[in-house]
Design an enzyme around this catalytic site. Structure first.
Site, mmCIF file in Angstrom:
data_model
loop_
_atom_site.group_PDB
_atom_site.id
_atom_site.type_symbol
_atom_site.label_atom_id
_atom_site.label_comp_id
_atom_site.label_asym_id
_atom_site.label_seq_id
_atom_site.Cartn_x
_atom_site.Cartn_y
_atom_site.Cartn_z
ATOM 1 N N GLY A 144 -9.784 -5.794 -0.413
ATOM 2 C CA GLY A 144 -8.941 -5.759 -1.613
ATOM 3 C C GLY A 144 -9.771 -5.958 -2.873
ATOM 4 C CB CYS A 167 10.190 -20.830 -8.047
ATOM 5 S SG CYS A 167 11.532 -19.795 -7.427
ATOM 6 C CG LEU A 168 11.415 -25.866 -4.071
ATOM 7 C CD1 LEU A 168 12.930 -25.895 -3.891
ATOM 8 C CD2 LEU A 168 10.742 -25.939 -2.703
ATOM 9 N N GLY A 169 9.832 -25.644 -7.752
ATOM 10 C CA GLY A 169 9.320 -26.717 -8.617
ATOM 11 C C GLY A 169 10.293 -27.020 -9.745
ATOM 12 C CG HIS A 205 7.459 -16.939 -8.883
ATOM 13 N ND1 HIS A 205 6.825 -17.761 -7.993
ATOM 14 C CD2 HIS A 205 8.757 -16.862 -8.489
ATOM 15 C CE1 HIS A 205 7.691 -18.157 -7.071
ATOM 16 N NE2 HIS A 205 8.868 -17.631 -7.352
ATOM 17 C CD GLU A 231 3.584 -17.894 -9.545
ATOM 18 O OE1 GLU A 231 4.064 -18.308 -10.631
ATOM 19 O OE2 GLU A 231 4.177 -18.012 -8.457
#
Ligand code: GLN
Length: 540
Positions: free
Chosen positions: A23, A386-388, A512, A514
């Site tokens: 990649g 998110c879940l954070g 997100h 990121e």
């Protein structure tokens, strides 16, 4: 720019062992061609049967990346975006599962007119169609296709057969770059080329003569080794390049450029060589990285921290933000499962900033809640993702609002205070097949908040990957206790961002950020978070 006609297709295959960094090589090659003014896209074919990596556990496959159009994708697409600063889509990541699904759907529809449906030509035709789909609209000069897996795997065969056919059909417009490994045998004190010779033989057996070989090696190889590989593998010596270990993956394009890999490719596809691109922004970035002396210490709290690739995009976004702020990033992955009330202060001691990671399920959530309480009470810069973010709200509800049973219905469906829940209009969708909110959504930020200041704008778009939402029914209670809901989806009113204005920097987002941070364009929220962490560092 394209002087010889037609889109050029470059396949990147791998041999000897996995995890060689196909990649990165594909992305680096793309970068070099893009720097010469060509329009480049990269796609990844994964030979597994899952329809997409969305259902794969990070233990199996590292991070799940999300494209703007809501496709759950292989993490290599993250590398493509970070290197090329392009946006990828569903068309950039195809699995064997999707190829078969398409073929079987066509068969059920009767598209094959009663013919026997076979791997060759039906599966291979579908693979070829998906390769050419990206090139067919005239948007790209180069389509680079990375073939997942290793040559010799049973499951890669239909892909390699498609590459063989395409090389035949497209002639000089199609190339194969084969990435192999040159091990150093310590006992003999020598590097060995035999595994590479074998893997090239494997390719030749399925009818593919590689055009360029990239040799992965821990130590720089001498000319005679390259010449030996060239001789045994039917490749001119200038088409044998090496990719030795470098301190950061972002140096790989320069290593390949130094060996003129892009020039070899241009010559092979009949394009003019032109001027060697300077890659100025790229080199400036690397120079800043080298020159950064002072540190910033950030803790990433999540349940998959022992896995190198589980939070790849967050790691990279933090790295980029630190470099642009002239700091050396000291990143500590902290296992949330091990954090409890007794050890939280000791575990998080010395951190300048804390990221509370995304996630699914119950495991490690208690540790995230202890972390958030500690960060809030000790005013340590905190970014929740998110879940954070969902945990940020649960922690606040329990410890500030006094709703000790507050929870997300993902963990406790029967709790009285469902501060995080599935929204009514989503329930019907979930009953239809369990889809998530995926991909890019608009977000309106409230003027004057830390997050609006970070972005320098009140209207942004970021990517999502979740099912549960903040429950707007409780908004007023949180606001009365000092929470600012600083970002909303303009269409649905769903909460996208929250912050505590009385803290130095305590911001959490449902999306997100990121996924949207590249080498030449770091994400503004990470930039702002890292700046706050640096201020924290310097104040000590
Ligand atoms: N499990 C949560 C949800 O589905 C958060 C997901 C995540 O962090 N990506 O809403």
């Amino acid at each position: 720019m394209n002087t010889s006609s037609g889109t050029k297709y470059i396949f990147v295959t791998g041999g000897v062992v996995s995890s060689l960094g196909k990649g990165i090589v594909a992305a680096s090659l793309g970068k070099l061609l893009q720097a010469r003014g060509y329009r480049v896209t990269i796609q990844k074919f994964d030979p597994y049967i899952n329809i997409d990596p969305g259902t794969l556990n990070p233990y199996e496959h590292g991070e799940c990346y999300v494209t703007t159009d809501g496709h759950e994708a292989d993490l290599d697409l993250g590398h493509y975006e970070r290197f090329l600063n392009i946006s990828t889509t569903r068309a950039n990541n195809i699995t064997t599962g999707r190829i078969y699904q398409n073929v079987i759907q066509k068969e059920r529809r009767g598209d094959y007119l009663g013919k026997t449906v076979q791997v060759v030509p039906h599966i291979t035709d579908e693979i070829k169609r998906n390769v050419k789909l990206l090139g067919s609209k005239g948007e790209f000069d180069f389509v680079i296709t990375e073939i997942g897996g290793t040559v010799g795997d049973i499951e890669s065969l239909p892909f390699l057969e498609s590459v063989r056919q395409l090389k035949w059909e497209l002639g000089a417009n199609c190339l194969c770059v084969h990435l192999t490994y040159i091990p150093f045998i310590a006992a003999a004190g020598e590097v060995k080329t035999k595994p590479t010779q074998h893997s090239v033989k494997h390719l030749q057996e399925v009818g593919i003569q590689p055009d360029i070989l990239v040799l992965r090696t821990e130590h720089e190889l001498k000319e005679d080794i390259l010449a030996k590989v060239a001789l045994f593998c039917n490749v001119p010596v200038e088409a044998v390049v090496q990719s030795y270990d470098v301190p950061t993956i972002y140096e790989v394009p320069l290593v390949l450029q130094e060996q003129k890999m892009d020039e070899v490719i241009l010559r092979k596809v009949g394009l003019e060589i032109g001027e060697k691109p300077e890659l100025k922004a790229w080199k400036d970035f690397l120079k800043m990285k080298q020159e950064a002396k002072d540190e910033v210490v950030i803790g990433l709290v999540g349940k998959y921290v022992e896995l190198q690739d589980a939070y790849k995009s967050i790691d990279e976004a933090l790295q980029q933000a630190a470099i642009y702020n002239n700091r050396k990033l000291v990143l500590k992955h902290i296992q949330s499962e091990r954090i409890d009330e007794a050890n939280v202060a000791k575990t998080l001691k010395g951190l300048d900033g804390i990221v509370v990671a995304p996630g699914f399920g119950t495991r490690g959530v208690d540790g995230k809640l202890h972390t958030l309480k500690y960060a809030r009470e000790n005013d340590i810069p905190m970014l929740g993702i998110c879940l954070g973010m969902q945990c940020t709200m649960i922690e606040f509800a329990r410890n500030v609002l006094g709703w000790t049973d507050a929870n997300t219905t993902e963990i406790d469906p029967n709790t009285t205070h469902k501060v995080i829940d599935i929204m009514e209009d989503q329930k019907s969708v979930i009953n239809l097949g369990g889809t998530m909110r995926l991909g890019s959504y608009k977000c309106h930020l409230t003027q004057g908040t830390k997050i609006a200041e970070a972005y320098g704008s009140t209207d942004i778009e970021e990517r999502h990957r979740h099912r549960f939402e903040f429950n707007n029914k409780y908004k007023a209670d949180f606001e009365a206790a000092g929470v600012i809901f600083s970002g909303h989806n303009p269409d649905s009113g769903l909460v996208e961002a929250v912050e505590l204005p009385d803290k130095k920097w305590y911001v959490a987002v449902q999306y997100h950020p990121e996924y949207n941070s590249t080498v030449v364009k770091p994400n503004p929220l990470f930039m702002s978070f890292v700046r706050a962490s640096i201020a924290e560092h310097d104040s000590k």
